[in-house]
Design a protein around this motif. Structure first.
Motif, PDB file in Angstrom:
ATOM      1  N   ASN A  33     -49.679  40.082  10.361  1.00 47.76           N
ATOM      2  CA  ASN A  33     -49.665  39.013  11.360  1.00 47.76           C
ATOM      3  C   ASN A  33     -48.581  37.977  11.125  1.00 47.76           C
ATOM      4  O   ASN A  33     -48.319  37.140  12.000  1.00 47.76           O
ATOM      5  N   ALA A  34     -47.955  38.017   9.959  1.00 53.43           N
ATOM      6  CA  ALA A  34     -46.835  37.124   9.650  1.00 53.43           C
ATOM      7  C   ALA A  34     -46.153  37.637   8.392  1.00 53.43           C
ATOM      8  O   ALA A  34     -46.777  38.316   7.565  1.00 53.43           O
ATOM      9  N   VAL A  35     -44.874  37.322   8.258  1.00 48.61           N
ATOM     10  CA  VAL A  35     -44.156  37.598   7.005  1.00 48.61           C
ATOM     11  C   VAL A  35     -43.673  36.280   6.385  1.00 48.61           C
ATOM     12  O   VAL A  35     -42.900  36.281   5.442  1.00 48.61           O
ATOM     13  N   ASP A  36     -44.155  35.196   6.922  1.00 44.08           N
ATOM     14  CA  ASP A  36     -43.920  33.853   6.393  1.00 44.08           C
ATOM     15  C   ASP A  36     -45.277  33.320   5.928  1.00 44.08           C
ATOM     16  O   ASP A  36     -46.205  33.192   6.743  1.00 44.08           O
ATOM     17  N   PRO A  37     -45.447  33.018   4.636  1.00 51.23           N
ATOM     18  CA  PRO A  37     -46.752  32.589   4.133  1.00 51.23           C
ATOM     19  C   PRO A  37     -47.310  31.338   4.809  1.00 51.23           C
ATOM     20  O   PRO A  37     -48.526  31.206   4.941  1.00 51.23           O
ATOM     21  N   VAL A  38     -46.440  30.448   5.251  1.00 51.05           N
ATOM     22  CA  VAL A  38     -46.906  29.231   5.913  1.00 51.05           C
ATOM     23  C   VAL A  38     -47.578  29.570   7.239  1.00 51.05           C
ATOM     24  O   VAL A  38     -48.599  28.981   7.617  1.00 51.05           O
ATOM     25  N   ILE A  39     -47.023  30.550   7.954  1.00 51.65           N
ATOM     26  CA  ILE A  39     -47.624  30.999   9.215  1.00 51.65           C
ATOM     27  C   ILE A  39     -48.877  31.825   8.934  1.00 51.65           C
ATOM     28  O   ILE A  39     -49.913  31.654   9.580  1.00 51.65           O
ATOM     29  N   GLU A  40     -48.793  32.706   7.949  1.00 50.71           N
ATOM     30  CA  GLU A  40     -49.928  33.570   7.603  1.00 50.71           C
ATOM     31  C   GLU A  40     -51.161  32.743   7.229  1.00 50.71           C
ATOM     32  O   GLU A  40     -52.286  33.078   7.587  1.00 50.71           O
ATOM     33  N   GLU A  41     -50.960  31.644   6.536  1.00 43.75           N
ATOM     34  CA  GLU A  41     -52.077  30.808   6.101  1.00 43.75           C
ATOM     35  C   GLU A  41     -52.848  30.240   7.289  1.00 43.75           C
ATOM     36  O   GLU A  41     -54.054  29.993   7.201  1.00 43.75           O
ATOM     37  N   LYS A  42     -52.170  30.063   8.413  1.00 41.90           N
ATOM     38  CA  LYS A  42     -52.842  29.552   9.612  1.00 41.90           C
ATOM     39  C   LYS A  42     -53.709  30.622  10.276  1.00 41.90           C
ATOM     40  O   LYS A  42     -54.559  30.323  11.117  1.00 41.90           O
TER      41      LYS A  42
ATOM     42  N   ASN B  62     -48.022  32.432  15.872  1.00 46.33           N
ATOM     43  CA  ASN B  62     -46.983  33.395  15.470  1.00 46.33           C
ATOM     44  C   ASN B  62     -46.144  33.899  16.646  1.00 46.33           C
ATOM     45  O   ASN B  62     -45.389  34.870  16.510  1.00 46.33           O
ATOM     46  N   GLY B  63     -46.236  33.238  17.792  1.00 45.20           N
ATOM     47  CA  GLY B  63     -45.490  33.684  18.974  1.00 45.20           C
ATOM     48  C   GLY B  63     -43.983  33.686  18.788  1.00 45.20           C
ATOM     49  O   GLY B  63     -43.290  34.573  19.300  1.00 45.20           O
ATOM     50  N   ASP B  64     -43.462  32.710  18.030  1.00 44.22           N
ATOM     51  CA  ASP B  64     -42.018  32.642  17.797  1.00 44.22           C
ATOM     52  C   ASP B  64     -41.590  33.393  16.543  1.00 44.22           C
ATOM     53  O   ASP B  64     -40.428  33.302  16.119  1.00 44.22           O
ATOM     54  N   HIS B  65     -42.531  34.121  15.960  1.00 44.49           N
ATOM     55  CA  HIS B  65     -42.302  34.787  14.669  1.00 44.49           C
ATOM     56  C   HIS B  65     -42.252  36.309  14.809  1.00 44.49           C
ATOM     57  O   HIS B  65     -42.023  37.031  13.845  1.00 44.49           O
ATOM     58  N   ILE B  66     -42.469  36.796  16.037  1.00 48.38           N
ATOM     59  CA  ILE B  66     -42.612  38.238  16.268  1.00 48.38           C
ATOM     60  C   ILE B  66     -41.348  39.003  15.877  1.00 48.38           C
ATOM     61  O   ILE B  66     -41.427  40.072  15.254  1.00 48.38           O
ATOM     62  N   GLU B  67     -40.180  38.485  16.231  1.00 48.83           N
ATOM     63  CA  GLU B  67     -38.944  39.196  15.890  1.00 48.83           C
ATOM     64  C   GLU B  67     -38.801  39.375  14.389  1.00 48.83           C
ATOM     65  O   GLU B  67     -38.391  40.441  13.915  1.00 48.83           O
ATOM     66  N   GLU B  68     -39.124  38.348  13.638  1.00 48.72           N
ATOM     67  CA  GLU B  68     -38.987  38.430  12.181  1.00 48.72           C
ATOM     68  C   GLU B  68     -39.962  39.443  11.588  1.00 48.72           C
ATOM     69  O   GLU B  68     -39.611  40.200  10.681  1.00 48.72           O
TER      70      GLU B  68
ATOM     71  N   TYR C  75     -44.596  49.741  16.440  1.00 46.98           N
ATOM     72  CA  TYR C  75     -45.147  48.378  16.352  1.00 46.98           C
ATOM     73  C   TYR C  75     -46.066  48.140  17.535  1.00 46.98           C
ATOM     74  O   TYR C  75     -45.727  48.479  18.673  1.00 46.98           O
ATOM     75  N   ASN C  76     -47.221  47.548  17.267  1.00 42.77           N
ATOM     76  CA  ASN C  76     -48.233  47.353  18.292  1.00 42.77           C
ATOM     77  C   ASN C  76     -48.662  45.885  18.299  1.00 42.77           C
ATOM     78  O   ASN C  76     -49.136  45.372  17.280  1.00 42.77           O
ATOM     79  N   ILE C  77     -48.482  45.210  19.413  1.00 44.21           N
ATOM     80  CA  ILE C  77     -48.870  43.808  19.537  1.00 44.21           C
ATOM     81  C   ILE C  77     -50.226  43.736  20.235  1.00 44.21           C
ATOM     82  O   ILE C  77     -50.388  44.226  21.355  1.00 44.21           O
ATOM     83  N   ILE C  78     -51.192  43.128  19.552  1.00 44.72           N
ATOM     84  CA  ILE C  78     -52.561  43.047  20.044  1.00 44.72           C
ATOM     85  C   ILE C  78     -52.855  41.600  20.438  1.00 44.72           C
ATOM     86  O   ILE C  78     -52.674  40.691  19.621  1.00 44.72           O
ATOM     87  N   PRO C  79     -53.307  41.350  21.656  1.00 44.22           N
ATOM     88  CA  PRO C  79     -53.628  39.968  22.037  1.00 44.22           C
ATOM     89  C   PRO C  79     -54.843  39.444  21.289  1.00 44.22           C
ATOM     90  O   PRO C  79     -55.826  40.165  21.079  1.00 44.22           O
ATOM     91  N   LEU C  80     -54.780  38.201  20.881  1.00 45.50           N
ATOM     92  CA  LEU C  80     -55.906  37.545  20.234  1.00 45.50           C
ATOM     93  C   LEU C  80     -57.148  37.601  21.109  1.00 45.50           C
ATOM     94  O   LEU C  80     -57.080  37.382  22.319  1.00 45.50           O
ATOM     95  N   ILE C  81     -58.301  37.894  20.503  1.00 45.54           N
ATOM     96  CA  ILE C  81     -59.599  37.664  21.131  1.00 45.54           C
ATOM     97  C   ILE C  81     -60.127  36.370  20.511  1.00 45.54           C
ATOM     98  O   ILE C  81     -60.451  36.340  19.323  1.00 45.54           O
ATOM     99  N   PRO C  82     -60.166  35.271  21.259  1.00 43.33           N
ATOM    100  CA  PRO C  82     -60.568  33.990  20.668  1.00 43.33           C
ATOM    101  C   PRO C  82     -62.012  34.030  20.151  1.00 43.33           C
ATOM    102  O   PRO C  82     -62.954  34.223  20.928  1.00 43.33           O
ATOM    103  N   GLN C  83     -62.180  33.889  18.853  1.00 45.04           N
ATOM    104  CA  GLN C  83     -63.503  33.907  18.234  1.00 45.04           C
ATOM    105  C   GLN C  83     -63.386  33.334  16.826  1.00 45.04           C
ATOM    106  O   GLN C  83     -62.296  33.032  16.353  1.00 45.04           O
TER     107      GLN C  83
END
Length: 290
Positions: A139-148, A198-204, A217-225
Motif C-alpha cells: 500500500n506504500a513504499v514510503d514508511p511515513v505513508i504506510e504508517e497512516k 496514497n493517491g499521489d504515491h501510486i506511481e512510486e 499491478y491491481n488497484i483496489i478501491p478502499l472499502i471504508p471500515q
C-alpha cells in the motif's frame, strides 16, 4: 515448474482468465494476521462480499474433501487460492495446505496472497511448495505513508508500531517480491487506493514493485471500515487516474472483484460457496488484529 504468465492469463481469473470461464476456489485456512491495517475488518459471517470474510476457518486436512466436492460441482475451477482471512504466512497452515494440493490435485494452479511481512524469510518455502502466482499487498513504499494505513506489525513476537514497523514491512515486501520473481513465479501486487493518503504515491509504488520483479499491478478501491470508516472511498475517476499513472511502469489489471476469503466459482458468473462451505449460518464474529 510454475505456470508461465501466459498460462495464468488463460486459466486464472485474476490474470484475465475470466474470458475463458476460469474458476477459482479460495480455501480459508489462515486464521491470524501479523499486521494491523487501519481499513481491515476480518470477520466470520455469511453475508458480506469482500476480502477478509469467511463463514468458517478450515484446517489444512479439511481441504482435500472440500476440493473434491468443489471440482465435482464446478469443473471450471482451475485455481486453488489462499487469501485469508488472515495472512497466509503468519501461520504455517497455508503452506501445509498447498503441500496437500500439490500432492492430491497437481493440475490446479496454486495461488497465494500475503501482506509480505514474512515473505523474504519464507520465500524458499513458498517456492518449494510450488506456488504458481503470488499476490503481495503493497500500500506504500514510503514508511511515513504506510504508517497512516497500518498501525503496527507483529514481528517475531514483538509489536512494532508506526514508522519503525512500516520500514520493516516495506523492506521485507520488496526483498520478498525480488526473491519470488527471481524464481520465475508470477508476482501480482495489490494496492488499496485511499486517495487522501496514497493517491499521489501510486506511481512510486508501481515503479518500485516493477523494479523488484512484479509482473502485474491491481488497484483496489478502499472499502471504508474499521479506523478508516469515515474516509471516502475513491470514485471511478480517481481509480482510473491511478491506473493510468501506474500503467507508465507496469501492466495494470482492471477486472478485480472484491472476493471473500471463501469464494468458489467463476468470478461474476457463478458462486458455489454456499454449497461448498454450508454458509448462511448467520453468525458474525470479528477477528482481533495480530
Amino acid at each position: 515448474m510454475s505456470n508461465t504468465y501466459k498460462d495464468l492469463q488463460n486459466s486464472h481469473p485474476c490474470f484475465g482468465g475470466q474470458k475463458n470461464n476460469a474458476g477459482r476456489i479460495h480455501l480459508p485456512v489462515s486464521p491470524g494476521c501479523n499486521i494491523a491495517c487501519r481499513f481491515c475488518d476480518r470477520t466470520i459471517n455469511d453475508v458480506e462480499d469482500r476480502p477478509g470474510v469467511t463463514s468458517k476457518v478450515l484446517k489444512p486436512e479439511d481441504c482435500k474433501e472440500i476440493l473434491k466436492k468443489a471440482l465435482e460441482i464446478c469443473p471450471d475451477i482451475k485455481v486453488a487460492g489462499i487469501a485469508g482471512p488472515g495472512d497466509t504466512l503468519a501461520t504455517d497452515t497455508a503452506l501445509k495446505t498447498f503441500r496437500i494440493v500439490k500432492e492430491k490435485f497437481p493440475n490446479l494452479i496454486k495461488c497465494m496472497s500475503t501482506n509480505g511481512l514474512l515473505l523474504s524469510e519464507k520465500a524458499q518455502e513458498v517456492i518449494d511448495v510450488g506456488v504458481d502466482s503470488l499476490t503481495v499487498t503493497v500500500n506504500a513504499v514510503d514508511p511515513v505513508i504506510e504508517e497512516k494505513l497500518n498501525a503496527y506489525i507483529i514481528y517475531h513476537g514483538k509489536k512494532i508500531e508506526g514508522v519503525e514497523g512500516a520500514k520493516i514491512l516495506i523492506k521485507n515486501q520488496i526483498e520478498g517480491i525480488r526473491k519470488i520473481a527471481s524464481a520465475g513465479i508470477t508476482v501480482k501486487v495489490n494496492t488499496v487506493l485511499v486517495p487522501e493518503i496514497n493517491g499521489d504515491h501510486i506511481e512510486e509504488i508501481a515503479r518500485t514493485v516493477k523494479e523488484a520483479g512484479a509482473r502485474i499491478y491491481n488497484i483496489i478501491p478502499l472499502i471504508p471500515q474499521h479506523e478508516l470508516k469515515n474516509v471516502k472511498a475513491p470514485v471511478c475517476a480517481e481509480i482510473d487516474a491511478a491506473r493510468i499513472k501506474a500503467s507508465k511502469y507496469i501492466e495494470v489489471f482492471r477486472h478485480c472483484h472484491h472476493c471473500r476469503a471463501d469464494a468458489v466459482g467463476v468470478p461474476g458468473k457463478s458462486e458455489f460457496g454456499d454449497q461448498i462451505y454450508q454458509r448462511r449460518l448467520n453468525v458474525k464474529e470479528t477477528f482481533s488484529h495480530g
